[in-house]
Design an enzyme around this catalytic site. Structure first.
Site, PDB file in Angstrom:
ATOM      1  N   ILE A 156      29.997  57.717  51.780  1.00  0.00           N
ATOM      2  CA  ILE A 156      29.819  57.639  53.115  1.00  0.00           C
ATOM      3  C   ILE A 156      30.804  58.198  54.041  1.00  0.00           C
ATOM      4  O   ILE A 156      30.363  58.877  55.082  1.00  0.00           O
ATOM      5  CB  ILE A 156      29.879  56.317  53.595  1.00  0.00           C
ATOM      6  CG1 ILE A 156      28.622  55.535  52.621  1.00  0.00           C
ATOM      7  CG2 ILE A 156      29.384  55.931  54.823  1.00  0.00           C
ATOM      8  CD1 ILE A 156      28.519  53.949  52.616  1.00  0.00           C
ATOM      9  N   ASP A 175      42.225  57.294  52.989  1.00  0.00           N
ATOM     10  CA  ASP A 175      41.843  56.654  51.725  1.00  0.00           C
ATOM     11  C   ASP A 175      42.964  56.532  50.648  1.00  0.00           C
ATOM     12  O   ASP A 175      43.732  57.551  50.652  1.00  0.00           O
ATOM     13  CB  ASP A 175      40.706  57.331  50.799  1.00  0.00           C
ATOM     14  CG  ASP A 175      39.883  56.675  50.267  1.00  0.00           C
ATOM     15  OD1 ASP A 175      40.413  56.242  49.163  1.00  0.00           O
ATOM     16  OD2 ASP A 175      38.601  56.239  50.315  1.00  0.00           O
ATOM     17  N   ALA A 232      30.620  48.274  57.033  1.00  0.00           N
ATOM     18  CA  ALA A 232      31.160  48.051  55.742  1.00  0.00           C
ATOM     19  C   ALA A 232      31.032  46.505  55.308  1.00  0.00           C
ATOM     20  O   ALA A 232      30.038  46.182  54.953  1.00  0.00           O
ATOM     21  CB  ALA A 232      32.610  48.733  55.589  1.00  0.00           C
ATOM     22  N   GLU A 262      24.450  36.311  57.405  1.00  0.00           N
ATOM     23  CA  GLU A 262      23.326  37.142  57.874  1.00  0.00           C
ATOM     24  C   GLU A 262      22.105  36.194  57.901  1.00  0.00           C
ATOM     25  O   GLU A 262      21.524  35.594  56.702  1.00  0.00           O
ATOM     26  CB  GLU A 262      23.267  38.250  57.139  1.00  0.00           C
ATOM     27  CG  GLU A 262      24.462  39.219  57.373  1.00  0.00           C
ATOM     28  CD  GLU A 262      24.268  40.610  56.574  1.00  0.00           C
ATOM     29  OE1 GLU A 262      23.511  40.831  55.614  1.00  0.00           O
ATOM     30  OE2 GLU A 262      25.214  41.320  56.825  1.00  0.00           O
ATOM     31  N   HIS A 280      22.237  44.756  59.784  1.00  0.00           N
ATOM     32  CA  HIS A 280      22.763  45.289  58.462  1.00  0.00           C
ATOM     33  C   HIS A 280      21.577  46.408  57.895  1.00  0.00           C
ATOM     34  O   HIS A 280      21.222  46.328  56.993  1.00  0.00           O
ATOM     35  CB  HIS A 280      22.720  44.019  57.242  1.00  0.00           C
ATOM     36  CG  HIS A 280      23.483  44.629  56.181  1.00  0.00           C
ATOM     37  ND1 HIS A 280      24.432  43.706  55.734  1.00  0.00           N
ATOM     38  CD2 HIS A 280      23.851  45.761  55.644  1.00  0.00           C
ATOM     39  CE1 HIS A 280      25.362  44.371  54.835  1.00  0.00           C
ATOM     40  NE2 HIS A 280      24.853  45.601  54.550  1.00  0.00           N
TER      41      HIS A 280
END
Length: 306
Positions: A156, A175, A232, A262, A280
């Site tokens: 991503i 990262d 994320a 959610e 989402h």
């Protein structure tokens, strides 16, 4: 006796998907604990026991459910994240965990860029004003020449980087395991400190840790007017610190696609007029759903048919 497979992602349980026919063609019975909704723990407890396979979404999968899931051999995610699964319990019961890595990368990346641009140009706020019959404007900024910080440079993050470079942005990527062979012009691997201190916008594409990645101490170090995009995990942010950043205008906008619950409960943060929300929906595109479903089904059959 027909073997059962539980199907719980909202993108599949409401209307199904042609790829699921690969399971029924093999003689499996599909079980939908909560069609079109995120299943509750009670719904899982009443449906998953007796299933040999589980095509799972982002719903919590606690030890209590896995302890009752006698006969379950494999959980196949229609995405890459598995922090919603009690992995220790799965290992204890010998349940294989499969992931559909990279299948929703384009969908999530395009949404992250869309949220960034919407924040730069105050699109949701402007739309809301006009719907209220009010002719008001907020001065925006252009993406070209701005610095985008990307935390998490997997499939991503790399896709986000390529799109941002195409917009003329400079990209700093962080990262802990830098991607090998990824070095397009306009991209530079950077330390976390550099990302925090040099970025005009920061987008998150990493798993959560024990503590929020962005808290009050981090926000104090960010450039004034920074835009934060989170597709994320909600746990990456300290909500109170972000709200304080919005109130002080240190943070110009929070754009989020993820929530602790959610659907989310109302809060001072989520009701702020410089917060952009989507439900989402990062991987909820026709193409991403198809790729993720096909891969998740293949992974189920790989384990069940061996």
């Amino acid at each position: 006796m027909t073997s059962k497979i539980a199907i719980t992602p909202r993108s599949l349980s409401g209307g199904g998907h042609p790829a699921l026919s690969m399971l029924t063609d093999k003689g499996y019975e599909l079980v939908f604990p909560a069609p079109g909704q995120t299943p509750s723990e009670d719904a899982l407890l009443s449906s998953v026991p007796g299933c040999v396979g589980w095509l799972a979404g982002v719903e919590p999968i606690p030890a209590l459910v896995l302890d009752q899931a006698e006969g379950l051999r494999v959980i196949s995610r229609n995405g890459v994240g598995v922090n919603n699964i009690d992995l220790a319990a799965a290992e204890r019961h010998g349940i294989a965990i499969e992931r559909a890595a990279g299948t929703n990368a384009r969908g999530v990346a395009e949404l992250a860029i869309a949220l960034m641009l919407a924040g730069f140009r105050h699109v949701p706020w402007s739309d809301a004003m006009l719907h209220q019959g009010r002719w008001k404007r907020r001065k925006g900024v252009e993406a070209e020449g701005r610095v985008l910080g990307i935390i998490g440079c997997g499939a991503i993050g790399q896709t986000v980087a390529r799109i941002a470079i195409g917009l003329g942005m400079k990209v700093l990527g962080h990262d802990p395991y830098p991607p090998k062979g990824f070095s397009p012009e306009g991209y530079r691997q950077a330390s976390l400190d550099e990302v925090f201190e040099m970025s005009d916008a920061i987008t998150l594409h990493c798993p959560p840790s024990e503590n929020p990645l962005i808290d009050a101490s981090v926000i104090a170090r960010l450039k004034s007017g920074v835009l934060i995009i989170n597709t994320a995990r909600a746990e990456l942010l300290d909500d109170e610190a972000v709200l304080a950043g919005l109130e002080s205008e240190k943070v110009s906008c929070l754009a989020t696609d993820v929530f602790r619950e959610e659907p989310p409960e109302p809060s001072n943060l989520l009701s702020h007029d410089r917060v952009i929300m989507t439900p989402h929906a990062g991987g909820f595109t026709e193409e991403s759903v198809t790729r993720a479903t096909e891969t998740a089904v293949y992974n189920l059959l790989k384990v069940l048919e061996q």
